[in-house]
Design a protein around this motif. Structure first.
Motif, mmCIF file in Angstrom:
data_model
loop_
_atom_site.group_PDB
_atom_site.id
_atom_site.type_symbol
_atom_site.label_atom_id
_atom_site.label_comp_id
_atom_site.label_asym_id
_atom_site.label_seq_id
_atom_site.Cartn_x
_atom_site.Cartn_y
_atom_site.Cartn_z
ATOM 1 N N ALA A 38 0.771 6.594 -1.584
ATOM 2 C CA ALA A 38 -0.683 6.772 -1.535
ATOM 3 C C ALA A 38 -1.284 5.838 -0.489
ATOM 4 C CB ALA A 38 -1.301 6.514 -2.904
ATOM 5 N N GLY A 39 -0.798 4.606 -0.420
ATOM 6 C CA GLY A 39 -1.267 3.664 0.596
ATOM 7 C C GLY A 39 -0.972 4.153 2.003
ATOM 8 N N HIS A 40 0.221 4.701 2.190
ATOM 9 C CA HIS A 40 0.583 5.241 3.509
ATOM 10 C C HIS A 40 -0.298 6.445 3.862
ATOM 11 C CE1 HIS A 40 3.894 2.561 4.210
ATOM 12 N NE2 HIS A 40 4.508 2.937 3.096
ATOM 13 N N ARG A 41 -0.590 7.297 2.857
ATOM 14 C CA ARG A 41 -1.476 8.439 3.112
ATOM 15 C C ARG A 41 -2.871 7.965 3.506
ATOM 16 N NH1 ARG A 41 1.291 10.870 -1.230
ATOM 17 N NH2 ARG A 41 -0.262 10.163 -2.721
ATOM 18 N N GLU A 42 -3.376 6.925 2.828
ATOM 19 C CA GLU A 42 -4.700 6.400 3.160
ATOM 20 C C GLU A 42 -4.721 5.833 4.576
ATOM 21 O OE1 GLU A 42 -6.109 3.663 0.208
ATOM 22 O OE2 GLU A 42 -5.803 5.110 -1.406
ATOM 23 N N GLU A 43 -3.662 5.116 4.940
ATOM 24 C CA GLU A 43 -3.572 4.587 6.306
ATOM 25 C C GLU A 43 -3.543 5.723 7.320
ATOM 26 O OE1 GLU A 43 -0.336 1.852 6.882
ATOM 27 O OE2 GLU A 43 -0.876 0.719 5.083
ATOM 28 N N LEU A 44 -2.792 6.771 7.029
ATOM 29 C CA LEU A 44 -2.698 7.918 7.924
ATOM 30 C C LEU A 44 -4.054 8.588 8.076
ATOM 31 C CD1 LEU A 44 -0.860 9.774 9.620
ATOM 32 C CD2 LEU A 44 -0.483 11.112 7.543
ATOM 33 N N LEU A 45 -4.779 8.763 6.959
ATOM 34 C CA LEU A 45 -6.112 9.367 7.029
ATOM 35 C C LEU A 45 -7.068 8.493 7.844
ATOM 36 C CD1 LEU A 45 -6.591 10.744 3.410
ATOM 37 C CD2 LEU A 45 -6.409 12.068 5.508
ATOM 38 N N ARG A 46 -7.008 7.183 7.635
ATOM 39 C CA ARG A 46 -7.859 6.267 8.389
ATOM 40 C C ARG A 46 -7.535 6.340 9.883
ATOM 41 N NH1 ARG A 46 -6.159 1.023 7.319
ATOM 42 N NH2 ARG A 46 -5.154 1.152 9.320
ATOM 43 N N ASP A 47 -6.250 6.361 10.203
ATOM 44 C CA ASP A 47 -5.843 6.463 11.608
ATOM 45 C C ASP A 47 -6.308 7.781 12.217
ATOM 46 O OD1 ASP A 47 -4.664 3.994 11.341
ATOM 47 O OD2 ASP A 47 -2.604 4.763 11.222
ATOM 48 N N GLN A 48 -6.214 8.868 11.446
ATOM 49 C CA GLN A 48 -6.671 10.159 11.951
ATOM 50 C C GLN A 48 -8.187 10.150 12.174
ATOM 51 O OE1 GLN A 48 -5.211 12.912 9.021
ATOM 52 N NE2 GLN A 48 -3.261 13.220 10.087
ATOM 53 N N GLN A 49 -8.921 9.499 11.266
ATOM 54 C CA GLN A 49 -10.371 9.409 11.439
ATOM 55 C C GLN A 49 -10.711 8.582 12.674
ATOM 56 O OE1 GLN A 49 -11.565 7.813 7.655
ATOM 57 N NE2 GLN A 49 -11.881 9.841 6.741
ATOM 58 N N LEU A 50 -9.981 7.482 12.881
ATOM 59 C CA LEU A 50 -10.217 6.663 14.076
ATOM 60 C C LEU A 50 -9.914 7.449 15.347
ATOM 61 C CD1 LEU A 50 -8.815 3.172 13.015
ATOM 62 C CD2 LEU A 50 -11.193 3.770 13.485
ATOM 63 N N MET A 51 -8.839 8.242 15.312
ATOM 64 C CA MET A 51 -8.496 9.051 16.486
ATOM 65 C C MET A 51 -9.582 10.101 16.745
ATOM 66 S SD MET A 51 -5.829 7.963 17.944
ATOM 67 C CE MET A 51 -5.339 9.320 18.958
ATOM 68 N N ALA A 52 -10.138 10.673 15.684
ATOM 69 C CA ALA A 52 -11.198 11.673 15.850
ATOM 70 C C ALA A 52 -12.442 11.026 16.461
ATOM 71 C CB ALA A 52 -11.535 12.320 14.506
ATOM 72 N N VAL A 53 -12.799 9.828 15.961
ATOM 73 C CA VAL A 53 -13.964 9.112 16.516
ATOM 74 C C VAL A 53 -13.694 8.736 17.968
ATOM 75 C CG1 VAL A 53 -15.279 6.955 16.345
ATOM 76 C CG2 VAL A 53 -14.804 8.290 14.292
ATOM 77 N N ALA A 54 -12.479 8.275 18.269
ATOM 78 C CA ALA A 54 -12.142 7.907 19.645
ATOM 79 C C ALA A 54 -12.196 9.120 20.567
ATOM 80 C CB ALA A 54 -10.753 7.270 19.688
ATOM 81 N N ALA A 55 -11.683 10.259 20.110
ATOM 82 C CA ALA A 55 -11.727 11.473 20.920
ATOM 83 C C ALA A 55 -13.166 11.910 21.147
ATOM 84 C CB ALA A 55 -10.934 12.590 20.244
ATOM 85 N N GLN A 56 -14.002 11.792 20.107
ATOM 86 C CA GLN A 56 -15.407 12.149 20.248
ATOM 87 C C GLN A 56 -16.108 11.199 21.221
ATOM 88 O OE1 GLN A 56 -17.462 12.235 16.479
ATOM 89 N NE2 GLN A 56 -18.395 14.200 16.995
ATOM 90 N N ALA A 57 -15.787 9.922 21.133
ATOM 91 C CA ALA A 57 -16.386 8.938 22.045
ATOM 92 C C ALA A 57 -15.943 9.196 23.482
ATOM 93 C CB ALA A 57 -16.006 7.522 21.620
ATOM 94 N N ALA A 58 -14.667 9.547 23.653
ATOM 95 C CA ALA A 58 -14.175 9.845 24.998
ATOM 96 C C ALA A 58 -14.877 11.074 25.558
ATOM 97 C CB ALA A 58 -12.665 10.052 24.971
ATOM 98 N N GLY A 59 -15.064 12.091 24.706
ATOM 99 C CA GLY A 59 -15.775 13.295 25.148
ATOM 100 C C GLY A 59 -17.216 12.986 25.514
ATOM 101 N N ALA A 60 -17.871 12.162 24.697
ATOM 102 C CA ALA A 60 -19.259 11.792 24.983
ATOM 103 C C ALA A 60 -19.344 10.987 26.273
ATOM 104 C CB ALA A 60 -19.844 10.997 23.816
ATOM 105 N N ALA A 61 -18.402 10.073 26.474
ATOM 106 C CA ALA A 61 -18.393 9.280 27.708
ATOM 107 C C ALA A 61 -18.203 10.175 28.918
ATOM 108 C CB ALA A 61 -17.292 8.227 27.638
#
Length: 176
Positions: free
Chosen positions: A132-155
């Motif tokens: 469960a901890g690994h799944r939470e880390e994976l979800l957090r990493d995926q959310q960070l990647m989504a925010v980073a991709a959105q920020a890159a697109g906005a930039a």
């Protein structure tokens, strides 16, 4: 052999664990052969390794181990050495010993099953918590990647008009 094996640092496989339980059943059968066979109250101890196998291993292993235990019990119904006291069998003493042995067998089986199955269940719960901890880390990493991709697109979206404006401003500066 188990103590020596536990000194090694690689994980125990399901097959290895099933073989260990099978050897325990065979050793138990051998001990029962010399101590009264199926008349020994500890014959019910066959259920302890089967309970542990059923709680921890895939269903094929407990089925095979059940067959081994049933075979051992069946053989002990026919071939065994009767328990003798001072060369003679004393019925009353044997009955008392049998009743005490049944009680002791129940007590030991309850303790072993409770101890081993509880520890194994705790290990399963710990493993599930880790997953469960690994799944939470994976979800957090995926959310960070989504925010980073959105920020890159906005930039990128902002960068294109700003670059165009910068070029136009330089040209306007040069002309005027």
């Amino acid at each position: 052999l188990t103590a020596l094996r536990l000194r090694l640092h690689w994980p125990v496989t399901e097959l290895e664990f099933a073989v260990q339980l099978g050897l325990d059943l065979l050793l138990h059968s051998l001990l029962l052969y010399y101590t009264g066979g199926s008349t020994n109250p500890f014959v019910a101890y066959y259920l302890v390794p089967l309970t542990i196998a059923a709680a921890t291993l895939p269903w094929t292993y407990p089925v095979v181990l059940s067959g081994l235990a049933l075979s051992g019990y069946t053989v002990l119904l026919i071939w065994y050495r009767p328990l003798e006291i001072n060369g003679d069998q004393h019925d009353q003493l044997l009955i008392s010993m049998h009743l005490f042995g049944m009680w002791l067998n129940f007590a030991l089986s309850a303790v072993f099953i409770t101890f081993f199955v509880s520890r194994m269940a705790q290990a399963v719960r710990d493993q599930e918590e880790d997953q469960a901890g690994h799944r939470e880390e994976l979800l957090r990493d995926q959310q960070l990647m989504a925010v980073a991709a959105q920020a890159a697109g906005a930039a990128h979206e902002l960068g294109t008009p700003l670059s165009t404006m910068s070029v136009l401003l330089r040209e306007l500066q040069q002309e005027y």
